[in-house]
Design a protein around this motif. Sequence first.
Motif, mmCIF file in Angstrom:
data_model
loop_
_atom_site.group_PDB
_atom_site.id
_atom_site.type_symbol
_atom_site.label_atom_id
_atom_site.label_comp_id
_atom_site.label_asym_id
_atom_site.label_seq_id
_atom_site.Cartn_x
_atom_site.Cartn_y
_atom_site.Cartn_z
ATOM 1 N N ALA A 1 26.264 18.508 25.977
ATOM 2 C CA ALA A 1 25.214 18.088 26.924
ATOM 3 C C ALA A 1 23.943 18.888 26.694
ATOM 4 C CB ALA A 1 25.709 18.266 28.358
ATOM 5 N N SER B 1 32.082 19.588 26.129
ATOM 6 C CA SER B 1 31.170 18.739 26.912
ATOM 7 C C SER B 1 29.904 19.480 27.306
ATOM 8 C CB SER B 1 31.827 18.266 28.201
ATOM 9 O OG SER B 1 32.998 17.611 27.913
ATOM 10 N N THR C 1 33.187 24.641 27.381
ATOM 11 C CA THR C 1 33.741 23.348 26.975
ATOM 12 C C THR C 1 32.850 22.665 25.940
ATOM 13 O OG1 THR C 1 32.559 22.141 28.702
ATOM 14 C CG2 THR C 1 34.758 22.971 29.267
ATOM 15 N N ALA D 1 32.579 12.594 25.238
ATOM 16 C CA ALA D 1 31.719 13.668 25.762
ATOM 17 C C ALA D 1 30.329 13.656 25.121
ATOM 18 C CB ALA D 1 32.381 15.016 25.523
ATOM 19 N N GLY D 2 30.048 12.659 24.290
ATOM 20 C CA GLY D 2 28.680 12.529 23.783
ATOM 21 C C GLY D 2 28.463 12.789 22.308
ATOM 22 N N SER E 1 38.062 12.328 22.462
ATOM 23 C CA SER E 1 37.502 13.124 23.575
ATOM 24 C C SER E 1 36.057 13.502 23.289
ATOM 25 C CB SER E 1 38.250 14.430 23.787
ATOM 26 O OG SER E 1 39.579 14.223 23.865
#
Length: 227
Positions: free
Chosen positions: A119, A115, A113, A144-145, A140
């Motif tokens: 991360a 995300s 993903t 998610a960052g 999105s």
Amino acid sequence: MTLFPPTLQRLHHALVVSVQPIPDGPMDRDEIVVAMARAAIEGGAAGLRIEGIERVRQVRTALPGVPIIGLVKRDMEETAVRITPIPEDVDGLIRAGADIIAIDGTDRPRPHTFSALAARTAEAGLVVMADISTVAEAKSAIAAGAAIVGSTLSGYTQDREPSEPDLQLLENLRDENCFLIAEGRYTSPEQCAEAMAHGADCVTVGSALTRLELATKRFSDAISSRC
Ligand SMILES: CC(=O)N[C@H](C=O)[C@@H](O)[C@H](O)[C@H](O)COP(=O)(O)O
């Protein structure tokens, strides 16, 4: 004015040059990538977009203080997602010295993903860039960052590729809470200025500057069209 982290402040209202030669073409050599990267910085670019772990490493060594957006293009049978699709690519780019990692942020099926890859990037203290094609994907990715969103993949998720840049997508994203990079099919200084007027924080230009075969063809075709 939005306060951006230091790396992004350096790219704000500036040009990033993507140095990605045509694969297997005459310019597809590490030393040529390093030379083009140096030339781009001498010409006024504030940052570079570099593909491949070894090339990021070499450009980082040659230009220690220049912001580098790193990515890996990987073709996999199970997915159309090509830009930094697996954790090993993220890890390699971190080790090579990238400041920012570009990751495909489209909603297409994929083995890992966005995300999870974002991360991993953020845990190492690097900035996450999402290469997207729609407003929904951008939203999105920001959730998610992603600190940076690029219009990079607009026009490349369907069969027909347009010839013009997607200025409307910039307009639709201008109020999102991100650093917005206009990228994809910018072939003239005037189009780059238009991108800024449509809400971009920065513009990335690749083919028009660093794929000499394509740049040459534009001139050659223009001449043939009048004969
Ligand atoms: C769609 C895709 O895979 N884009 C890639 C992303 O890294 C590169 O091939 C592009 O050259 C880059 O985005 C810059 O765009 P342009 O070359 O149009 O100025």
